[in-house]
Design an enzyme around this catalytic site. Structure first.
Site, short mmCIF file in Angstrom:
data_model
loop_
_atom_site.label_atom_id
_atom_site.label_comp_id
_atom_site.label_asym_id
_atom_site.label_seq_id
_atom_site.Cartn_x
_atom_site.Cartn_y
_atom_site.Cartn_z
N ASP A 1 40.67 46.53 38.94
CA ASP A 1 40.91 46.44 40.37
C ASP A 1 42.15 45.58 40.59
O ASP A 1 42.64 44.95 39.66
CB ASP A 1 39.69 45.93 41.15
CG ASP A 1 39.16 44.58 40.68
OD1 ASP A 1 39.69 44.04 39.69
OD2 ASP A 1 38.23 44.06 41.31
N TYR B 1 45.01 42.75 41.52
CA TYR B 1 45.06 41.28 41.49
C TYR B 1 44.54 40.77 42.83
O TYR B 1 44.84 41.32 43.88
CB TYR B 1 46.50 40.81 41.30
CG TYR B 1 47.12 41.15 39.96
CD1 TYR B 1 46.54 40.73 38.77
CD2 TYR B 1 48.31 41.85 39.90
CE1 TYR B 1 47.13 41.01 37.55
CE2 TYR B 1 48.91 42.14 38.68
CZ TYR B 1 48.31 41.72 37.50
OH TYR B 1 48.91 42.00 36.30
N PHE C 1 48.57 46.25 37.13
CA PHE C 1 49.24 45.23 36.30
C PHE C 1 50.56 44.73 36.89
O PHE C 1 51.09 43.72 36.43
CB PHE C 1 49.46 45.72 34.86
CG PHE C 1 48.21 45.96 34.10
CD1 PHE C 1 47.41 44.91 33.68
CD2 PHE C 1 47.78 47.26 33.81
CE1 PHE C 1 46.23 45.12 32.97
CE2 PHE C 1 46.60 47.49 33.11
CZ PHE C 1 45.83 46.43 32.70
N HIS D 1 41.36 44.57 26.48
CA HIS D 1 42.12 44.27 27.69
C HIS D 1 43.14 43.16 27.38
O HIS D 1 42.87 42.27 26.57
CB HIS D 1 41.17 43.81 28.80
CG HIS D 1 41.79 43.81 30.15
ND1 HIS D 1 42.55 42.76 30.62
CD2 HIS D 1 41.78 44.73 31.15
CE1 HIS D 1 42.97 43.04 31.84
NE2 HIS D 1 42.51 44.24 32.19
#
Length: 223
Positions: free
Chosen positions: A64, A66, A77, A187
């Site tokens: 989801d 930031y 990202f 991740h």
């Protein structure tokens, strides 16, 4: 009615007119009225706006947005110009440098250059409350983003799917077309980067995959 402004409008028109999306839209109106929600409403669909369906050659799947002020702008990202790159993105930059042997400008986190080259930078949930990671999960976004992944799966040209972390990897069953490539790793979060993200070499491996399929590789350099 949602207006993307390119081929996604026709491809997703049934989703945007569905009951689940109407319910999601009501939820979002309420949330934006009551709380600080990121990204700004006009930026929610930037991934689709920047990368039309026919241009997609890589899917980079995030979780989801930031949830810090001024960070999210609709590309997973990525952060807006002038915003300090978050830790996950700094780890991505480190892997790019180690993998490709190039220097990346770690003072910027604005990744639109990738999106304009055909990297669909999609989060599985497209909005979030300030300071509350995961706060908009389970309200319908996942139905829409699963539909987007399924549409890309139907493409007749090869696509590289980059899946980092458990949430992204959970979408693997949607990618059934054997012409596509799937690249999985931990991740890039500081919590997991040393447990299988660093050293994954996805940037060179994705470009090798694309080149072997006769597709222009991605210039991952950020200046």
């Amino acid at each position: 009615m949602v207006h993307i402004g390119n081929s996604w409008d026709e491809l997703l028109k049934e989703e945007f007119s569905s009951d689940y999306y109407k319910t999601l839209r009501k939820f979002l109106v309420s949330e934006y009225n009551k709380y600080n929600i990121f990204p700004p409403a006009e930026d929610i669909f930037n991934a689709l706006k920047t990368t039309p369906y026919e241009d997609v050659k890589v899917v980079l799947l995030g979780q989801d947005p930031y949830h810090g002020k001024g960070q999210a702008h609709g590309l997973c990202f990525s952060v807006k110009e002038g915003v300090v790159p978050p830790p996950s993105l700094k780890n991505i930059y480190t892997e790019i440098e180690n993998d490709l042997g190039i220097k990346v400008n770690k003072n910027t986190g604005y990744l639109i250059k990738w999106a304009k080259q055909g990297v669909l930078m999609l989060n599985t949930t497209l909005t979030v409350r300030e300071g509350q990671a995961g706060s908009h999960r389970g309200h319908g976004w996942e139905i829409l983003t699963d539909a987007i992944i399924k549409k890309v799966n139907q493409k007749t040209t090869p696509v590289a799917f980059i899946l980092w972390g458990a949430n992204a990897k959970s979408k693997m069953p949607l990618i059934t077309n054997p012409i596509h490539g799937i690249f999985t790793a931990a991740h890039p979060s500081p919590l997991s980067a040393y447990n299988g993200f660093f050293g994954c070499r996805h940037f060179s491996l994705v470009n090798k995959f694309l080149t072997e399929k006769g597709i222009e590789p991605v210039d991952w350099q950020i200046l």
